[in-house]
Design an enzyme around this catalytic site. Structure first.
Site, PDB file in Angstrom:
ATOM      1  N   ARG A 120     -37.127  31.878  50.466  1.00 31.24           N
ATOM      2  CA  ARG A 120     -35.758  31.312  50.353  1.00 31.24           C
ATOM      3  C   ARG A 120     -35.725  29.925  49.708  1.00 31.24           C
ATOM      4  NH1 ARG A 120     -35.399  33.361  55.776  1.00 31.24           N
ATOM      5  NH2 ARG A 120     -34.532  35.464  55.710  1.00 31.24           N
ATOM      6  N   LYS A 142     -30.780  26.568  35.335  1.00 34.40           N
ATOM      7  CA  LYS A 142     -30.433  27.986  35.179  1.00 34.40           C
ATOM      8  C   LYS A 142     -31.732  28.781  35.182  1.00 34.40           C
ATOM      9  CE  LYS A 142     -26.058  28.193  32.720  1.00 34.40           C
ATOM     10  NZ  LYS A 142     -25.395  28.568  31.451  1.00 34.40           N
ATOM     11  N   GLU A 184     -31.249  25.077  19.137  1.00 28.11           N
ATOM     12  CA  GLU A 184     -30.605  24.513  20.341  1.00 28.11           C
ATOM     13  C   GLU A 184     -30.341  23.015  20.147  1.00 28.11           C
ATOM     14  OE1 GLU A 184     -29.456  26.409  22.683  1.00 28.11           O
ATOM     15  OE2 GLU A 184     -30.789  28.126  23.022  1.00 28.11           O
ATOM     16  N   LYS A 226     -27.629  17.118  27.674  1.00 29.35           N
ATOM     17  CA  LYS A 226     -27.604  18.223  28.643  1.00 29.35           C
ATOM     18  C   LYS A 226     -27.482  17.678  30.069  1.00 29.35           C
ATOM     19  CE  LYS A 226     -29.145  22.649  30.063  1.00 29.35           C
ATOM     20  NZ  LYS A 226     -29.844  23.872  29.790  1.00 29.35           N
ATOM     21  N   GLU A 236     -21.366  25.656  36.034  1.00 32.06           N
ATOM     22  CA  GLU A 236     -20.608  26.177  34.892  1.00 32.06           C
ATOM     23  C   GLU A 236     -19.218  26.687  35.253  1.00 32.06           C
ATOM     24  OE1 GLU A 236     -23.024  28.078  31.841  1.00 32.06           O
ATOM     25  OE2 GLU A 236     -21.330  29.377  31.379  1.00 32.06           O
ATOM     26  N   ARG A 240     -19.783  22.850  31.198  1.00 27.56           N
ATOM     27  CA  ARG A 240     -21.123  23.386  30.907  1.00 27.56           C
ATOM     28  C   ARG A 240     -21.065  24.603  29.987  1.00 27.56           C
ATOM     29  NH1 ARG A 240     -26.479  24.031  34.788  1.00 27.56           N
ATOM     30  NH2 ARG A 240     -27.779  24.864  33.113  1.00 27.56           N
ATOM     31  N   ASN A 244     -23.029  26.959  25.653  1.00 31.32           N
ATOM     32  CA  ASN A 244     -23.223  28.333  25.179  1.00 31.32           C
ATOM     33  C   ASN A 244     -22.707  28.544  23.760  1.00 31.32           C
ATOM     34  OD1 ASN A 244     -24.435  29.452  27.504  1.00 31.32           O
ATOM     35  ND2 ASN A 244     -22.458  29.359  28.527  1.00 31.32           N
ATOM     36  N   HIS A 247     -23.889  31.462  21.689  1.00 25.89           N
ATOM     37  CA  HIS A 247     -24.642  32.362  22.567  1.00 25.89           C
ATOM     38  C   HIS A 247     -23.965  33.717  22.781  1.00 25.89           C
ATOM     39  CE1 HIS A 247     -27.011  28.808  23.261  1.00 25.89           C
ATOM     40  NE2 HIS A 247     -27.766  29.386  24.146  1.00 25.89           N
ATOM     41  N   HIS A 251     -26.465  36.471  22.085  1.00 25.79           N
ATOM     42  CA  HIS A 251     -26.956  37.433  23.085  1.00 25.79           C
ATOM     43  C   HIS A 251     -26.689  38.868  22.626  1.00 25.79           C
ATOM     44  CE1 HIS A 251     -26.872  34.322  26.629  1.00 25.79           C
ATOM     45  NE2 HIS A 251     -27.948  34.225  25.895  1.00 25.79           N
ATOM     46  N   HIS A 264     -34.573  34.106  20.577  1.00 25.83           N
ATOM     47  CA  HIS A 264     -33.320  33.619  21.158  1.00 25.83           C
ATOM     48  C   HIS A 264     -32.687  32.530  20.266  1.00 25.83           C
ATOM     49  CE1 HIS A 264     -30.460  32.337  24.213  1.00 25.83           C
ATOM     50  NE2 HIS A 264     -30.901  31.101  24.074  1.00 25.83           N
TER      51      HIS A 264
HETATM   52  P1  NAD Z   1     -40.874  31.940  24.961  1.00 22.38           P
HETATM   53  O1  NAD Z   1     -40.975  31.399  26.313  1.00 22.38           O
HETATM   54  O2  NAD Z   1     -40.980  33.420  24.784  1.00 22.38           O
HETATM   55  O3  NAD Z   1     -41.946  31.219  24.040  1.00 22.38           O
HETATM   56  C1  NAD Z   1     -42.031  31.590  22.696  1.00 22.38           C
HETATM   57  C2  NAD Z   1     -43.458  32.014  22.304  1.00 22.38           C
HETATM   58  O4  NAD Z   1     -44.242  30.853  22.108  1.00 22.38           O
HETATM   59  C3  NAD Z   1     -44.174  32.826  23.349  1.00 22.38           C
HETATM   60  O5  NAD Z   1     -45.000  33.790  22.713  1.00 22.38           O
HETATM   61  C4  NAD Z   1     -45.027  31.795  24.064  1.00 22.38           C
HETATM   62  O6  NAD Z   1     -46.149  32.335  24.696  1.00 22.38           O
HETATM   63  C5  NAD Z   1     -45.413  30.915  22.912  1.00 22.38           C
HETATM   64  N1  NAD Z   1     -45.731  29.547  23.242  1.00 22.38           N
HETATM   65  C6  NAD Z   1     -45.159  28.783  24.181  1.00 22.38           C
HETATM   66  N2  NAD Z   1     -45.611  27.529  24.108  1.00 22.38           N
HETATM   67  C7  NAD Z   1     -46.524  27.512  23.120  1.00 22.38           C
HETATM   68  C8  NAD Z   1     -47.327  26.495  22.561  1.00 22.38           C
HETATM   69  N3  NAD Z   1     -47.242  25.234  22.966  1.00 22.38           N
HETATM   70  N4  NAD Z   1     -48.169  26.837  21.563  1.00 22.38           N
HETATM   71  C9  NAD Z   1     -48.212  28.104  21.098  1.00 22.38           C
HETATM   72  N5  NAD Z   1     -47.451  29.100  21.564  1.00 22.38           N
HETATM   73  C10 NAD Z   1     -46.611  28.801  22.566  1.00 22.38           C
HETATM   74  O7  NAD Z   1     -39.478  31.518  24.275  1.00 22.38           O
HETATM   75  P2  NAD Z   1     -38.603  30.178  24.300  1.00 22.38           P
HETATM   76  O8  NAD Z   1     -37.951  30.127  22.983  1.00 22.38           O
HETATM   77  O9  NAD Z   1     -39.374  29.029  24.782  1.00 22.38           O
HETATM   78  O10 NAD Z   1     -37.527  30.501  25.423  1.00 22.38           O
HETATM   79  C11 NAD Z   1     -36.610  31.553  25.267  1.00 22.38           C
HETATM   80  C12 NAD Z   1     -36.111  31.945  26.623  1.00 22.38           C
HETATM   81  O11 NAD Z   1     -35.458  30.837  27.228  1.00 22.38           O
HETATM   82  C13 NAD Z   1     -35.119  33.078  26.600  1.00 22.38           C
HETATM   83  O12 NAD Z   1     -35.455  34.016  27.595  1.00 22.38           O
HETATM   84  C14 NAD Z   1     -33.792  32.400  26.930  1.00 22.38           C
HETATM   85  O13 NAD Z   1     -32.904  33.253  27.602  1.00 22.38           O
HETATM   86  C15 NAD Z   1     -34.237  31.274  27.799  1.00 22.38           C
HETATM   87  N6  NAD Z   1     -33.318  30.136  27.814  1.00 22.38           N
HETATM   88  C16 NAD Z   1     -32.927  29.655  29.022  1.00 22.38           C
HETATM   89  C17 NAD Z   1     -32.101  28.557  29.100  1.00 22.38           C
HETATM   90  C18 NAD Z   1     -31.744  27.969  30.422  1.00 22.38           C
HETATM   91  O14 NAD Z   1     -30.866  27.116  30.489  1.00 22.38           O
HETATM   92  N7  NAD Z   1     -32.399  28.369  31.494  1.00 22.38           N
HETATM   93  C19 NAD Z   1     -31.643  27.940  27.923  1.00 22.38           C
HETATM   94  C20 NAD Z   1     -32.071  28.461  26.701  1.00 22.38           C
HETATM   95  C21 NAD Z   1     -32.912  29.559  26.651  1.00 22.38           C
HETATM   96  N1  GLY Z   2     -28.441  26.876  28.097  1.00 22.33           N
HETATM   97  C1  GLY Z   2     -27.126  26.770  28.617  1.00 22.33           C
HETATM   98  C2  GLY Z   2     -27.040  26.059  29.915  1.00 22.33           C
HETATM   99  O1  GLY Z   2     -28.025  25.595  30.442  1.00 22.33           O
HETATM  100  O2  GLY Z   2     -25.973  25.956  30.461  1.00 22.33           O
END
Ligand code: NAD
Ligand code: GLY
Length: 362
Positions: A120, A142, A184, A226, A236, A240, A244, A247, A251, A264
């Site tokens: 939890r 998030k 982003e 942010k 949100e 907030r 998006n 997005h 998406h 993404h």
């Molecule tokens: P990812 O986590 O898949 O990383 C991209 C690729 O790069 C992967 O293959 C990873 O293993 C590799 N990688 C990571 N760091 C590395 C490094 N330093 N050197 C070499 N390779 C490396 O993708 P991302 O773009 O980081 O994140 C996308 C995800 O984030 C999506 O699932 C999206 O929905 C989510 N997201 C969440 C929020 C939020 O607010 N929580 C905001 C934006 C995106």
């Molecule tokens: N990436 C959008 C948010 O964090 O609200």
């Protein structure tokens, strides 16, 4: 190193941004109890960065449980989440055991959700290793996994104890992933900071060549924006949603083509151009503004043409968006470059937009 603070009504945490931070155990120690942590990473990132992090922790007498997950958006699932719970339970981790997310947004989102659920609520720390994760996903709490019917549909708002963004970890990041992170960053300029947008126009080449000072400035500006937005509206209900921008379209592209086909950030980039074009069709932006957005995306190495999903598929996919309210799809649109708002779009705008000049005809 500079440190920003994200302040919420019932918590506050630091966002450390700089270089040579991976072995700065002093930044982690305040958030670790009983000399034990679980570091969750993936098969790509762990071989690069787990050993120095682990050595630094062990040198301070902290035992490290490594949990290495398969890499990729395809693995942002219940099954992979369960691998984290399996390891935590097998290793007798307690509610006070801190989880450290060492990876990009996929790892960060999954570890955050695992921390929210484990007994939890266990503490967790974000060490983002992609540009996208450093400027967006690691900040703001998030957390989520995907469902076959929609992206990030199962999750929780759950804040980390600290975020540590080390520019040195970007040395190994592939060019395409760097560009995805730039999407982003551009988003922050478009939604609320026209001056930053102009700075980006000048500095995108330096960002793409991984100039550390320039990267650090972009990460700081993005995280500060942010943190400011999230501190006003953690869950949100209002402002907030502006984060998006691009997005709703993005998406739909990710889900429509199959998760992982477009990154993404790529989908968000093309989605921001559609949002700009919709804003032009509404009379908010001029043609020069739309061309400026297109050029900035091109400078960042991002695609500007969205795939032709067909209007019905676009609408079906976008109807699952988390901003849908009372069945109505709501979009982040631009009043000007640097000022965003949320509103529905009439069919008379959506129809030409989703068959228009920024849709790749197949
Ligand atoms: P990812 O986590 O898949 O990383 C991209 C690729 O790069 C992967 O293959 C990873 O293993 C590799 N990688 C990571 N760091 C590395 C490094 N330093 N050197 C070499 N390779 C490396 O993708 P991302 O773009 O980081 O994140 C996308 C995800 O984030 C999506 O699932 C999206 O929905 C989510 N997201 C969440 C929020 C939020 O607010 N929580 C905001 C934006 C995106
Ligand atoms: N990436 C959008 C948010 O964090 O609200």
């Amino acid at each position: 190193m500079i440190t920003l603070d994200l302040t919420l009504p019932d918590t506050r945490y630091p966002i450390h941004i700089g270089q040579q931070l991976l072995d700065r155990v002093d930044l982690l120690l305040p958030h670790i109890k009983h000399n034990k942590v679980a570091v969750v990473s993936n098969t790509t990132v762990a071989p690069l960065y787990l050993t120095p992090l682990r050595a630094a922790l062990e040198a301070q007498g902290i035992s490290v449980i490594p949990i290495i997950l398969p890499d990729g958006e395809d693995f942002k699932t219940w099954e992979t989440l369960n691998l984290i719970f399996d390891a935590l339970l097998q290793q007798r981790c307690e509610r006070s055991t801190t989880l450290i997310a060492l990876g990009g947004g996929v790892i960060g989102d999954m570890v955050g959700f695992a921390a929210a659920c484990y007994q939890r609520g266990a503490p967790f720390i974000q060490i983002p290793t992609t540009l996208l994760a450093q400027v967006d996903s690691s900040v703001g709490g998030k957390t989520a996994i995907n469902h076959p019917l929609g992206k990030n549909m199962i999750g929780a708002f759950y804040q980390p104890k600290a975020v540590i963004a080390d520019m040195d970890l970007l040395d190994s990041l592939p060019e395409r992933e760097l560009s995805a992170g730039l999407a982003e960053i551009i988003k922050y300029g478009l939604l609320g900071n026209a001056e930053f947008l102009s700075w980006l126009e000048q500095n995108l080449p330096a960002l793409r060549s991984k100039d550390k000072n320039v990267l650090s400035h972009a990460v700081q500006t993005s995280c500060a924006m942010k943190a400011d937005i999230v501190s006003q509206d953690e869950k949100e209900h209002g402002v907030r949603a502006l984060l998006n921008l691009g997005h709703t379209f993005g998406h739909a592209i990710e889900a429509g083509l199959g998760f992982g086909t477009w990154l993404h950030g790529e989908a968000v980039g093309a989605g921001m151009l559609l949002a700009a074009e919709a804003s032009r069709l509404l009379g908010n932006l001029g043609e020069a503004d739309v061309q400026r957005v297109k050029r900035i995306l091109e400078l960042a190495g991002l695609p500007t043409m969205s795939p032709d999903l067909g209007v019905d598929t676009w609408l079906e996919l976008m109807s699952h968006d988390k901003k849908v309210s009372g069945g109505e799809i709501r979009f982040v649109l631009l009043r000007s470059l640097g000022q965003a708002y949320v509103a529905p779009l009439a069919a008379s705008v959506l129809q030409p937009l989703l068959t228009g000049r920024f849709i790749e005809k197949t």
